[in-house]
Scaffold this active site. Sequence first.
Site, PDB file in Angstrom:
ATOM      1  N   GLY A   8       0.827  -1.219   0.000  1.00  0.00           N
ATOM      2  CA  GLY A   8       0.000   0.000   0.000  1.00  0.00           C
ATOM      3  C   GLY A   8       0.849   1.251   0.000  1.00  0.00           C
ATOM      4  O   GLY A   8       0.539   2.226   0.683  1.00  0.00           O
ATOM      5  N   ALA A   9       1.915   1.220  -0.820  1.00  0.00           N
ATOM      6  CA  ALA A   9       2.851   2.355  -0.830  1.00  0.00           C
ATOM      7  C   ALA A   9       2.447   3.432  -1.835  1.00  0.00           C
ATOM      8  O   ALA A   9       3.159   4.420  -1.999  1.00  0.00           O
ATOM      9  CB  ALA A   9       4.265   1.853  -1.138  1.00  0.00           C
ATOM     10  N   THR A  10       1.308   3.256  -2.508  1.00  0.00           N
ATOM     11  CA  THR A  10       0.928   4.226  -3.537  1.00  0.00           C
ATOM     12  C   THR A  10       0.215   5.456  -2.973  1.00  0.00           C
ATOM     13  O   THR A  10      -0.007   6.420  -3.706  1.00  0.00           O
ATOM     14  CB  THR A  10      -0.002   3.578  -4.593  1.00  0.00           C
ATOM     15  N   ARG A  33      -1.237  -1.603  -6.425  1.00  0.00           N
ATOM     16  CA  ARG A  33      -1.800  -1.988  -7.726  1.00  0.00           C
ATOM     17  C   ARG A  33      -1.605  -0.901  -8.770  1.00  0.00           C
ATOM     18  O   ARG A  33      -1.584  -1.174  -9.949  1.00  0.00           O
ATOM     19  CB  ARG A  33      -3.312  -2.260  -7.584  1.00  0.00           C
ATOM     20  N   ASP A  57      -2.119  -7.392  -6.451  1.00  0.00           N
ATOM     21  CA  ASP A  57      -3.294  -7.224  -5.609  1.00  0.00           C
ATOM     22  C   ASP A  57      -3.104  -8.169  -4.421  1.00  0.00           C
ATOM     23  O   ASP A  57      -2.861  -9.372  -4.629  1.00  0.00           O
ATOM     24  CB  ASP A  57      -4.546  -7.597  -6.427  1.00  0.00           C
ATOM     25  N   VAL A  58      -3.211  -7.670  -3.212  1.00  0.00           N
ATOM     26  CA  VAL A  58      -2.943  -8.523  -2.044  1.00  0.00           C
ATOM     27  C   VAL A  58      -3.956  -9.667  -1.904  1.00  0.00           C
ATOM     28  O   VAL A  58      -3.750 -10.577  -1.112  1.00  0.00           O
ATOM     29  CB  VAL A  58      -2.865  -7.729  -0.709  1.00  0.00           C
ATOM     30  N   TYR A 150     -15.622  -3.633   8.826  1.00  0.00           N
ATOM     31  CA  TYR A 150     -14.276  -3.017   8.863  1.00  0.00           C
ATOM     32  C   TYR A 150     -13.662  -3.235  10.246  1.00  0.00           C
ATOM     33  O   TYR A 150     -12.502  -3.642  10.365  1.00  0.00           O
ATOM     34  CB  TYR A 150     -14.338  -1.525   8.511  1.00  0.00           C
ATOM     35  N   PRO A 180      -3.675   3.378  14.301  1.00  0.00           N
ATOM     36  CA  PRO A 180      -3.997   4.802  14.270  1.00  0.00           C
ATOM     37  C   PRO A 180      -5.495   5.054  14.407  1.00  0.00           C
ATOM     38  O   PRO A 180      -6.320   4.232  13.993  1.00  0.00           O
ATOM     39  CB  PRO A 180      -3.517   5.255  12.877  1.00  0.00           C
TER      40      PRO A 180
HETATM   41  P1  NDP Z   1      -5.086   4.972   1.440  1.00  0.00           P
HETATM   42  O1  NDP Z   1      -6.382   4.732   0.745  1.00  0.00           O
HETATM   43  O2  NDP Z   1      -4.423   6.279   1.245  1.00  0.00           O
HETATM   44  O3  NDP Z   1      -4.035   3.819   1.078  1.00  0.00           O
HETATM   45  C1  NDP Z   1      -4.420   2.495   0.950  1.00  0.00           C
HETATM   46  C2  NDP Z   1      -3.290   1.719   0.286  1.00  0.00           C
HETATM   47  O4  NDP Z   1      -3.642   0.324   0.262  1.00  0.00           O
HETATM   48  C3  NDP Z   1      -3.051   2.164  -1.139  1.00  0.00           C
HETATM   49  O5  NDP Z   1      -1.674   2.303  -1.369  1.00  0.00           O
HETATM   50  C4  NDP Z   1      -3.617   1.029  -1.973  1.00  0.00           C
HETATM   51  O6  NDP Z   1      -2.844   0.837  -3.143  1.00  0.00           O
HETATM   52  C5  NDP Z   1      -3.441  -0.179  -1.035  1.00  0.00           C
HETATM   53  N1  NDP Z   1      -4.410  -1.215  -1.346  1.00  0.00           N
HETATM   54  C6  NDP Z   1      -5.747  -1.172  -1.158  1.00  0.00           C
HETATM   55  N2  NDP Z   1      -6.316  -2.290  -1.635  1.00  0.00           N
HETATM   56  C7  NDP Z   1      -5.320  -3.055  -2.149  1.00  0.00           C
HETATM   57  C8  NDP Z   1      -5.267  -4.312  -2.794  1.00  0.00           C
HETATM   58  N3  NDP Z   1      -6.388  -5.025  -3.028  1.00  0.00           N
HETATM   59  N4  NDP Z   1      -4.072  -4.803  -3.187  1.00  0.00           N
HETATM   60  C9  NDP Z   1      -2.948  -4.093  -2.981  1.00  0.00           C
HETATM   61  N5  NDP Z   1      -2.915  -2.895  -2.355  1.00  0.00           N
HETATM   62  C10 NDP Z   1      -4.089  -2.373  -1.964  1.00  0.00           C
HETATM   63  O7  NDP Z   1      -5.384   4.728   2.989  1.00  0.00           O
HETATM   64  P2  NDP Z   1      -4.458   4.805   4.297  1.00  0.00           P
HETATM   65  O8  NDP Z   1      -3.070   5.167   3.973  1.00  0.00           O
HETATM   66  O9  NDP Z   1      -5.186   5.625   5.285  1.00  0.00           O
HETATM   67  O10 NDP Z   1      -4.553   3.285   4.767  1.00  0.00           O
HETATM   68  C11 NDP Z   1      -3.418   2.459   4.999  1.00  0.00           C
HETATM   69  C12 NDP Z   1      -3.743   1.508   6.124  1.00  0.00           C
HETATM   70  O11 NDP Z   1      -3.981   2.240   7.312  1.00  0.00           O
HETATM   71  C13 NDP Z   1      -4.980   0.642   5.902  1.00  0.00           C
HETATM   72  O12 NDP Z   1      -4.718  -0.654   6.359  1.00  0.00           O
HETATM   73  C14 NDP Z   1      -6.037   1.321   6.774  1.00  0.00           C
HETATM   74  O13 NDP Z   1      -7.031   0.421   7.186  1.00  0.00           O
HETATM   75  C15 NDP Z   1      -5.173   1.775   7.922  1.00  0.00           C
HETATM   76  N6  NDP Z   1      -5.711   2.855   8.740  1.00  0.00           N
HETATM   77  C16 NDP Z   1      -6.093   4.040   8.180  1.00  0.00           C
HETATM   78  C17 NDP Z   1      -6.597   5.052   8.979  1.00  0.00           C
HETATM   79  C18 NDP Z   1      -7.111   6.336   8.425  1.00  0.00           C
HETATM   80  O14 NDP Z   1      -7.893   7.009   9.116  1.00  0.00           O
HETATM   81  N7  NDP Z   1      -6.688   6.762   7.254  1.00  0.00           N
HETATM   82  C19 NDP Z   1      -6.657   4.882  10.439  1.00  0.00           C
HETATM   83  C20 NDP Z   1      -6.257   3.584  10.907  1.00  0.00           C
HETATM   84  C21 NDP Z   1      -5.775   2.635  10.086  1.00  0.00           C
HETATM   85  P3  NDP Z   1      -3.421   0.577  -4.618  1.00  0.00           P
HETATM   86  O15 NDP Z   1      -4.771   1.227  -4.686  1.00  0.00           O
HETATM   87  O16 NDP Z   1      -2.398   1.163  -5.530  1.00  0.00           O
HETATM   88  O17 NDP Z   1      -3.458  -0.902  -4.722  1.00  0.00           O
HETATM   89  C1  8X3 Z   2      -9.498   4.076  10.193  1.00  0.00           C
HETATM   90  C2  8X3 Z   2      -9.961   4.803  11.388  1.00  0.00           C
HETATM   91  O1  8X3 Z   2     -12.064   5.429  12.722  1.00  0.00           O
HETATM   92  O2  8X3 Z   2     -12.167   5.612  10.316  1.00  0.00           O
HETATM   93  O3  8X3 Z   2      -9.135   2.776  10.502  1.00  0.00           O
HETATM   94  O4  8X3 Z   2     -12.167   3.455  11.368  1.00  0.00           O
HETATM   95  S1  8X3 Z   2     -11.673   4.817  11.432  1.00  0.00           S
END
Ligand code: NDP
Ligand code: 8X3
Length: 249
Positions: A8-10, A33, A57-58, A150, A180
């Site tokens: 998920g580095a994108t 992806r 895709d994971v 979720y 987080p």
């Molecule tokens: P983003 O939507 O910015 O990033 C999500 C990343 O996950 C993207 O890089 C995307 O890459 C990748 N991803 C999603 N689905 C797939 C897939 N099927 N295969 C491969 N890669 C995938 O969200 P965040 O940075 O906020 O989220 C990152 C993590 O942090 C998640 O696990 C989220 O649940 C968690 N999180 C987020 C919070 C928030 O409030 N933002 C709070 C707590 C936890 P691509 O689309 O290129 O595949």
């Molecule tokens: C993301 C934080 O509160 O939107 O995991 O579920 S919340």
Amino acid sequence: MKTAFITGATSGIGEATAIRFAKEGIRLVICGRRVEKLRALQEELSHHTEVHTLVFDVRDTNEIQKAIASLPTSFQEIDILINNAGNAHGLDPIQTGDVADWDAMLDINVKGLLYVSKPIIEKMTQRKSGHIINIGSTAGKEVYPNGNVYCGSKHAVDAITKGIRLDLNKHNIRVGAIHPGMVETDFSNVRFKGDKQRADKVYQGFDCLQAEDIADIIHFVVTRPYHVNIADLIVLSTAQASSTVVHRL
Ligand code: NDP
Ligand code: 8X3
């Protein structure tokens, strides 16, 4: 030089972590992806460190295994695995929830984490060294209305992290999770399927966590001496007291 593998580095937390790690000279395998985003990030970060991109895709365990097997020799010894790929899909009461959304969250957030971890853990156990950090969520520590699946997926991440730590204990591998609260990323845009107005509202009226805040903490965690394992961290913005209590102006 250590090598980190970030899913998920994108965008969001994964991208910010890649940038932070690169600046600290950590060799990177960045995954996602969206090929164009990965390529652009690779070009940006190559000034700081060696970067390899893997597109998969994971949800697809075969694709993952092939991608990992294709790594050039210098990227094959993975010291740090950041299991970050994931998202929420929808925010609906259970009775009107969309089955496709449920599948996406369980397949990506839970099974995807396992699929990616398996081949990397196999190598870590052979080398008797490694560090795994799973990105959970406060949604993995408490449940909020309409968060049902979720929250379930992130509770699973919490339990799986503890299980991995137990199983890898005798292999000298560090295992932990960072949970987080709300972080201003594409997360809500994905959850609300591109409804930007609804997504933007989630982060309005308070000083929300940014992806860089989490990246900074992840960097702190991976730079502790090897005998120190930060096992479990909850990170909230000052304005957030729980999933449902946020002090907005
Ligand atoms: P983003 O939507 O910015 O990033 C999500 C990343 O996950 C993207 O890089 C995307 O890459 C990748 N991803 C999603 N689905 C797939 C897939 N099927 N295969 C491969 N890669 C995938 O969200 P965040 O940075 O906020 O989220 C990152 C993590 O942090 C998640 O696990 C989220 O649940 C968690 N999180 C987020 C919070 C928030 O409030 N933002 C709070 C707590 C936890 P691509 O689309 O290129 O595949
Ligand atoms: C993301 C934080 O509160 O939107 O995991 O579920 S919340």
